[in-house]
Design a protein around this motif. Structure first.
Motif, PDB file in Angstrom:
ATOM      1  N   GLU A 115       0.833  -1.196   0.000  1.00 30.76           N
ATOM      2  CA  GLU A 115       0.000   0.000   0.000  1.00 30.76           C
ATOM      3  C   GLU A 115       0.872   1.251   0.000  1.00 30.76           C
ATOM      4  O   GLU A 115       1.751   1.394   0.831  1.00 30.76           O
ATOM      5  N   PRO A 116       0.633   2.178  -0.937  1.00 29.49           N
ATOM      6  CA  PRO A 116       1.491   3.356  -1.016  1.00 29.49           C
ATOM      7  C   PRO A 116       1.303   4.337   0.139  1.00 29.49           C
ATOM      8  O   PRO A 116       2.107   5.216   0.332  1.00 29.49           O
ATOM      9  N   ASP A 117       0.225   4.195   0.912  1.00 27.90           N
ATOM     10  CA  ASP A 117      -0.013   5.060   2.058  1.00 27.90           C
ATOM     11  C   ASP A 117       1.071   4.818   3.104  1.00 27.90           C
ATOM     12  O   ASP A 117       1.129   3.761   3.717  1.00 27.90           O
ATOM     13  N   ARG A 118       1.921   5.821   3.276  1.00 28.81           N
ATOM     14  CA  ARG A 118       3.079   5.684   4.169  1.00 28.81           C
ATOM     15  C   ARG A 118       2.672   5.407   5.613  1.00 28.81           C
ATOM     16  O   ARG A 118       3.298   4.597   6.279  1.00 28.81           O
ATOM     17  N   GLU A 119       1.654   6.064   6.079  1.00 27.09           N
ATOM     18  CA  GLU A 119       1.224   5.863   7.474  1.00 27.09           C
ATOM     19  C   GLU A 119       0.650   4.458   7.670  1.00 27.09           C
ATOM     20  O   GLU A 119       0.912   3.814   8.671  1.00 27.09           O
ATOM     21  N   GLY A 120      -0.126   3.996   6.702  1.00 20.47           N
ATOM     22  CA  GLY A 120      -0.651   2.635   6.780  1.00 20.47           C
ATOM     23  C   GLY A 120       0.457   1.608   6.760  1.00 20.47           C
ATOM     24  O   GLY A 120       0.438   0.613   7.493  1.00 20.47           O
ATOM     25  N   LEU A 121       1.446   1.856   5.926  1.00 21.16           N
ATOM     26  CA  LEU A 121       2.600   0.975   5.837  1.00 21.16           C
ATOM     27  C   LEU A 121       3.385   0.985   7.145  1.00 21.16           C
ATOM     28  O   LEU A 121       3.783  -0.056   7.657  1.00 21.16           O
ATOM     29  N   ARG A 122       3.584   2.164   7.697  1.00 23.94           N
ATOM     30  CA  ARG A 122       4.285   2.299   8.976  1.00 23.94           C
ATOM     31  C   ARG A 122       3.545   1.544  10.078  1.00 23.94           C
ATOM     32  O   ARG A 122       4.153   0.813  10.857  1.00 23.94           O
ATOM     33  N   ASP A 123       2.223   1.704  10.128  1.00 19.76           N
ATOM     34  CA  ASP A 123       1.426   1.004  11.149  1.00 19.76           C
ATOM     35  C   ASP A 123       1.560  -0.515  11.008  1.00 19.76           C
ATOM     36  O   ASP A 123       1.710  -1.225  11.999  1.00 19.76           O
ATOM     37  N   GLU A 124       1.513  -0.994   9.765  1.00 17.40           N
ATOM     38  CA  GLU A 124       1.649  -2.434   9.537  1.00 17.40           C
ATOM     39  C   GLU A 124       3.005  -2.948  10.027  1.00 17.40           C
ATOM     40  O   GLU A 124       3.104  -3.996  10.661  1.00 17.40           O
ATOM     41  N   LEU A 125       4.057  -2.195   9.737  1.00 14.30           N
ATOM     42  CA  LEU A 125       5.399  -2.596  10.152  1.00 14.30           C
ATOM     43  C   LEU A 125       5.562  -2.554  11.667  1.00 14.30           C
ATOM     44  O   LEU A 125       6.211  -3.420  12.251  1.00 14.30           O
ATOM     45  N   GLU A 126       4.967  -1.565  12.308  1.00 12.40           N
ATOM     46  CA  GLU A 126       5.019  -1.503  13.776  1.00 12.40           C
ATOM     47  C   GLU A 126       4.284  -2.691  14.386  1.00 12.40           C
ATOM     48  O   GLU A 126       4.750  -3.294  15.349  1.00 12.40           O
ATOM     49  N   ARG A 127       3.125  -3.038  13.815  1.00  8.87           N
ATOM     50  CA  ARG A 127       2.372  -4.204  14.311  1.00  8.87           C
ATOM     51  C   ARG A 127       3.171  -5.495  14.120  1.00  8.87           C
ATOM     52  O   ARG A 127       3.043  -6.427  14.904  1.00  8.87           O
ATOM     53  N   ALA A 128       3.993  -5.523  13.079  1.00  8.75           N
ATOM     54  CA  ALA A 128       4.821  -6.709  12.822  1.00  8.75           C
ATOM     55  C   ALA A 128       6.021  -6.772  13.760  1.00  8.75           C
ATOM     56  O   ALA A 128       6.746  -7.764  13.766  1.00  8.75           O
ATOM     57  N   GLY A 129       6.253  -5.702  14.547  1.00 10.93           N
ATOM     58  CA  GLY A 129       7.313  -5.724  15.546  1.00 10.93           C
ATOM     59  C   GLY A 129       8.588  -4.997  15.170  1.00 10.93           C
ATOM     60  O   GLY A 129       9.583  -5.098  15.881  1.00 10.93           O
ATOM     61  N   PHE A 130       8.582  -4.261  14.065  1.00 14.61           N
ATOM     62  CA  PHE A 130       9.782  -3.533  13.669  1.00 14.61           C
ATOM     63  C   PHE A 130       9.858  -2.201  14.408  1.00 14.61           C
ATOM     64  O   PHE A 130       8.839  -1.602  14.732  1.00 14.61           O
ATOM     65  N   ARG A 131      11.093  -1.751  14.648  1.00  9.64           N
ATOM     66  CA  ARG A 131      11.322  -0.500  15.369  1.00  9.64           C
ATOM     67  C   ARG A 131      11.287   0.689  14.418  1.00  9.64           C
ATOM     68  O   ARG A 131      11.538   0.551  13.215  1.00  9.64           O
ATOM     69  N   ASP A 132      11.019   1.871  14.988  1.00 12.44           N
ATOM     70  CA  ASP A 132      10.895   3.100  14.192  1.00 12.44           C
ATOM     71  C   ASP A 132      12.126   3.378  13.347  1.00 12.44           C
ATOM     72  O   ASP A 132      12.010   3.766  12.184  1.00 12.44           O
ATOM     73  N   ARG A 133      13.309   3.195  13.919  1.00  9.73           N
ATOM     74  CA  ARG A 133      14.543   3.505  13.189  1.00  9.73           C
ATOM     75  C   ARG A 133      14.648   2.659  11.920  1.00  9.73           C
ATOM     76  O   ARG A 133      14.946   3.171  10.842  1.00  9.73           O
ATOM     77  N   GLU A 134      14.398   1.356  12.034  1.00  8.77           N
ATOM     78  CA  GLU A 134      14.496   0.483  10.870  1.00  8.77           C
ATOM     79  C   GLU A 134      13.378   0.766   9.878  1.00  8.77           C
ATOM     80  O   GLU A 134      13.592   0.688   8.668  1.00  8.77           O
ATOM     81  N   ILE A 135      12.201   1.096  10.372  1.00  8.84           N
ATOM     82  CA  ILE A 135      11.085   1.438   9.476  1.00  8.84           C
ATOM     83  C   ILE A 135      11.441   2.676   8.667  1.00  8.84           C
ATOM     84  O   ILE A 135      11.278   2.703   7.442  1.00  8.84           O
TER      85      ILE A 135
END
Length: 158
Positions: A24-44
């Motif tokens: 999904e090109p929506d950056r915020e949606g993508l960020r939320d998905e990655l956070e839910r998957a357990g990735f940290r902000d710096r790596e995201i």
């Protein structure tokens, strides 16, 4: 979790590959998905910057195509991060027609944009897949590269 940028990118790539469309090109949606998957902000953040770099560079923007007799000479930093096996693998991919010289340069650019000290052949395989996936008209090269990536891993699952 001790992930790096490539782990985040691989997660995105594998989840995008499930349905055959880019994430999904929506950056915020993508960020939320990655956070839910357990990735940290710096790596995201770094993974999203890496993707921005990929989107901003296209293989046809690299410059004039090299002549048939041209040879790629790796710079000092490239040699430090990518050992002889990695450089040889890049040459192999070019010789068997999976990568063009322009695509090779794009792959090298994206490899050097990864965090970490050393770039191994597995890193190269995944970045090549991501670069080919991002380029229209490269379905055949992508399928051939996918076969190379997953044939090496087949013995692990058995």
């Amino acid at each position: 979790m001790t992930e790096n940028v490539l782990d985040v990118l691989m997660y995105l790539f594998e989840t995008a590959g499930d349905d055959g469309v880019p994430p999904e090109p929506d950056r915020e949606g993508l960020r939320d998905e990655l956070e839910r998957a357990g990735f940290r902000d710096r790596e995201i953040d770094r993974a999203l910057e890496w993707l921005d770099g990929l989107a901003s560079r296209r293989a046809d923007e690299v410059g004039e195509p090299p002549t048939e007799r041209a040879m790629r000479i790796y710079g000092r930093d490239e040699c430090i991060r990518m050992d002889t096996n990695g450089r040889g693998y890049m040459m192999y991919l070019e010789q068997i027609g999976i990568l063009s010289a322009h695509q090779r340069e794009l792959v090298i650019d994206r490899l050097m944009a990864l965090d970490g000290e050393e770039i191994d052949v597995d890193d190269i395989k995944w970045v090549v897949l991501m670069v080919l996936f991002s380029q229209p008209g490269e379905e055949t090269a992508y399928a051939r590269m996918e076969d190379l990536v997953f044939e090496d891993r087949a013995w692990i699952t058995h």
